[in-house]
Structures are given as C-alpha cells and as structure tokens.
Design a protein around this motif. Structure first.
Motif, PDB file in Angstrom:
ATOM      1  N   LEU A 195       0.824  -1.220   0.000  1.00 13.96           N
ATOM      2  CA  LEU A 195       0.000   0.000   0.000  1.00 13.96           C
ATOM      3  C   LEU A 195       0.855   1.267   0.000  1.00 13.96           C
ATOM      4  O   LEU A 195       0.347   2.345   0.274  1.00 13.96           O
ATOM      5  N   HIS A 196       2.170   1.114  -0.325  1.00  8.32           N
ATOM      6  CA  HIS A 196       3.079   2.237  -0.064  1.00  8.32           C
ATOM      7  C   HIS A 196       2.859   3.450  -0.967  1.00  8.32           C
ATOM      8  O   HIS A 196       3.404   4.509  -0.706  1.00  8.32           O
ATOM      9  N   HIS A 197       2.039   3.321  -2.001  1.00 11.77           N
ATOM     10  CA  HIS A 197       1.759   4.505  -2.826  1.00 11.77           C
ATOM     11  C   HIS A 197       0.612   5.340  -2.258  1.00 11.77           C
ATOM     12  O   HIS A 197       0.404   6.469  -2.681  1.00 11.77           O
ATOM     13  N   GLU A 198      -0.142   4.760  -1.329  1.00  9.82           N
ATOM     14  CA  GLU A 198      -1.251   5.521  -0.741  1.00  9.82           C
ATOM     15  C   GLU A 198      -0.761   6.220   0.530  1.00  9.82           C
ATOM     16  O   GLU A 198       0.235   5.807   1.129  1.00  9.82           O
ATOM     17  N   PRO A 199      -1.427   7.323   0.928  1.00  9.26           N
ATOM     18  CA  PRO A 199      -0.906   8.101   2.065  1.00  9.26           C
ATOM     19  C   PRO A 199      -0.903   7.299   3.369  1.00  9.26           C
ATOM     20  O   PRO A 199      -1.949   6.774   3.765  1.00  9.26           O
ATOM     21  N   ALA A 200       0.268   7.203   4.001  1.00 12.66           N
ATOM     22  CA  ALA A 200       0.373   6.478   5.277  1.00 12.66           C
ATOM     23  C   ALA A 200      -0.578   7.094   6.297  1.00 12.66           C
ATOM     24  O   ALA A 200      -1.139   6.397   7.145  1.00 12.66           O
ATOM     25  N   SER A 201      -0.784   8.415   6.198  1.00 18.21           N
ATOM     26  CA  SER A 201      -1.653   9.095   7.172  1.00 18.21           C
ATOM     27  C   SER A 201      -3.106   8.612   7.079  1.00 18.21           C
ATOM     28  O   SER A 201      -3.891   8.824   7.996  1.00 18.21           O
ATOM     29  N   ALA A 202      -3.456   7.972   5.956  1.00 23.15           N
ATOM     30  CA  ALA A 202      -4.825   7.446   5.819  1.00 23.15           C
ATOM     31  C   ALA A 202      -4.900   5.974   6.203  1.00 23.15           C
ATOM     32  O   ALA A 202      -5.976   5.389   6.204  1.00 23.15           O
ATOM     33  N   LEU A 203      -3.744   5.385   6.506  1.00 21.41           N
ATOM     34  CA  LEU A 203      -3.709   3.933   6.715  1.00 21.41           C
ATOM     35  C   LEU A 203      -3.247   3.518   8.103  1.00 21.41           C
ATOM     36  O   LEU A 203      -3.769   2.583   8.690  1.00 21.41           O
ATOM     37  N   VAL A 204      -2.195   4.198   8.607  1.00 14.43           N
ATOM     38  CA  VAL A 204      -1.481   3.686   9.777  1.00 14.43           C
ATOM     39  C   VAL A 204      -1.932   4.399  11.048  1.00 14.43           C
ATOM     40  O   VAL A 204      -2.053   5.621  11.083  1.00 14.43           O
ATOM     41  N   ALA A 205      -2.176   3.600  12.106  1.00 13.32           N
ATOM     42  CA  ALA A 205      -2.694   4.182  13.357  1.00 13.32           C
ATOM     43  C   ALA A 205      -2.052   3.515  14.573  1.00 13.32           C
ATOM     44  O   ALA A 205      -2.704   2.766  15.308  1.00 13.32           O
ATOM     45  N   GLY A 206      -0.761   3.742  14.759  1.00 16.53           N
ATOM     46  CA  GLY A 206      -0.093   3.301  15.980  1.00 16.53           C
ATOM     47  C   GLY A 206       0.236   1.826  16.023  1.00 16.53           C
ATOM     48  O   GLY A 206       0.017   1.087  15.061  1.00 16.53           O
ATOM     49  N   ALA A 207       0.735   1.389  17.178  1.00 12.36           N
ATOM     50  CA  ALA A 207       1.292   0.041  17.320  1.00 12.36           C
ATOM     51  C   ALA A 207       0.248  -1.044  17.083  1.00 12.36           C
ATOM     52  O   ALA A 207       0.556  -2.107  16.542  1.00 12.36           O
TER      53      ALA A 207
END
Ligand code: GLN
Length: 279
Positions: A195-207
């Motif tokens: 998913l590295h082309h999509e914004p991490a800020s829309a995908l990743v939420a902490g540990a």
C-alpha cells in the motif's frame, strides 16, 4: 510494442500487467468503453499514447493503484476523482454506507457526519442515496479535502466540507449518525508494503492500529444525539477491540458486520435513547 490496441494488450501480457488493468487503462486513455476495445483492437496508437501506456505499465508493476493511473474510482455507483494524496475507496467500505442508510430509514433529514472523508466517498454516497440528509464531512489533509470538494461539485452533491482533525471542526455540533473509515493498520504491518503509494496518514494508526478508533470513540458521545449511531470501519481482526471501545464509551446495541468476504469489517453502536436505563 506494436502501436495498436492489440499490441498494447500483448505487451502488457508479456510484462505481466493484469489484463483487466490494461483494458481499463486503454479505455481511460482512448475515452472508449472496454467492449469497444475488443471490436477495435486494430486501432492505432500514436507515440504519445504508447509512451503514456508504457509509463502506466511501469507504475502498475511498481504497485501504483490503478485508480491513480486512470484518475477515478467507482464507489457506490459514483465515479470519484482520486489521486495520490487520498486513499482509494474500497468496495468493502460500501457496506458501511449501506449501514448508514439503514440507520436513516425513519429520519430522512438526519444530520450525518463522515470523519476523515478522504476523496469524499462515504459522504457523497450518503448524500446521493439520502438527498434529504444534512451531510458534513471532515478531513485533516487539505490536499484530500480539495479532491473531496471537487468531487462534490462535479457530482452536484451538497456536503458541508470542514477542514480539521476528527471532531475538532465540529465543536458544539451533534449528529444522528457519524461514520468513519479511519486509518486502522498497525505500524509495521507487512500489508503496508503493498500500500506504499497511498498516504500512510490514511492507513497507519499506531502500534495496534487502534489509535484513531480510540480517539474517535472517546469523543463521540458528546457529538451524538440520544439514539444516534456511530459506525466505524476497522481491520478484520479488530472487531472485538472496537466493540470493546464502543461499550466502554457507553454505546448500546454494539455489533459488528462482515464485509462481502465474510470478514469483520465494521462495528457500530447507538447512544442510549433518552429515558432508557442501561446497566
Ligand atoms: N482497507 C484498507 C486496507 O487495508 C485500509 C483502510 C484504512 O486503514 N482505513 O487495504
């Protein structure tokens, strides 16, 4: 590559690009439906078209979402413009829209909020199917919000777009239904590589991937009317955790709905109606 539609299809097959993806790329490039390509596969392509296709094949093989290359994605029957900077709307999120719709059945002019709207997909799909609903959409990325606004303008769907973080631009406001598809992938999840082309800020939420779900649920009761619903998308293994967050915040009728693949995908709960005692 032979500079024709058939040549492009053959080249794509040789390079390992998915056949359907190539058809959709050609269809977007030539402004023709896919069926047309089959009947006109001897159509010549000029040098600029060949160069664009070759670049698109490279990008696709590098994992760039097809929707970024065609510039659009269909969601709940709406054709949305998308590009780098917004998460590509996923089919499984359509289930969340369906759930909102079923909560609105007896109050057509309800106030609905979509937190973290991205391309505007959920907010616009709600407005399209429930035109009397008053829909507010919040997004912290100015780039995504601009795309969402443009989608609303083009589709002529009236949504109140707000810039900010989750509940922050909604101070003092209460809603009948609040919906969110927040980031919920855990930091370091191997799934993120694809998913590295999509914004991490829309995908990743902490540990544990639950940081944003926790924030949203904790503040939700102040923004929901009695009997109002909070409906959330989450990862396939986060159903129990999300139900736990909702119950701890005082929600009742807490439940999880599966997506079309049968995986836990959305959980929601209702604020108690006035005068209803809860244990
Ligand atoms: N469903 C997306 C995926 O895992 C994640 C979207 C999100 O974090 N909200 O592909």
């Amino acid at each position: 590559m032979t500079p024709t539609v058939a040549g492009a299809l053959a080249e794509a097959r040789r390079r390992g690009v998915d056949r359907l993806d190539v058809q959709l790329l050609l269809s977007a490039l030539l402004g023709r439906p896919r069926a047309w390509l089959i009947a006109h596969d001897d159509t010549p392509l000029d040098a600029a078209q060949v160069a664009r296709l070759q670049a698109a094949f490279d990008a696709r093989l590098d994992g760039v979402p097809l929707a970024y290359l065609t510039g659009e994605q269909v969601f709940c029957g709406l054709t949305l413009a998308v590009g780098p900077g917004v998460l590509v709307p996923r089919p499984e999120t359509e289930g969340l829209v369906e759930w909102v719709r079923s909560c609105l059945h007896d109050r057509a002019d309800a106030a609905v909020a979509d937190l973290g709207t991205g391309s505007g997909a959920i907010a616009l799909a709600i407005k399209a199917t429930c035109p009397a609903a008053r829909v507010t959409a919040v997004e912290r990325s100015p780039q995504a919000l601009a795309i969402a606004r443009d989608n609303g303008r083009r589709l002529q769907l009236d949504v109140d777009w707000r810039h900010g973080d989750w509940w922050q631009p909604l101070v003092g406001q209460q809603f009948d239904v609040v919906v969110a598809n927040p980031p919920y992938v855990a930091d370091g999840d191997p799934h993120l590589v694809a998913l590295h082309h999509e914004p991490a800020s829309a995908l990743v939420a902490g540990a544990d991937g639950l940081d944003d779900l926790r924030d949203i649920v904790a503040t939700a009761p102040a923004h929901l009317r009695p009997g109002g619903w909070l409906l959330l998308e989450h990862g396939h293994d986060q159903g129990a955790a999300t139900r736990g967050l909702l119950a701890a915040a005082g929600f009742v009728c807490v439940c999880t709905r599966p997506d079309l693949a049968g995986l836990d995908r959305c959980s929601g709960g209702q604020m108690p109606e006035l005068g209803v005692e809860t244990a």
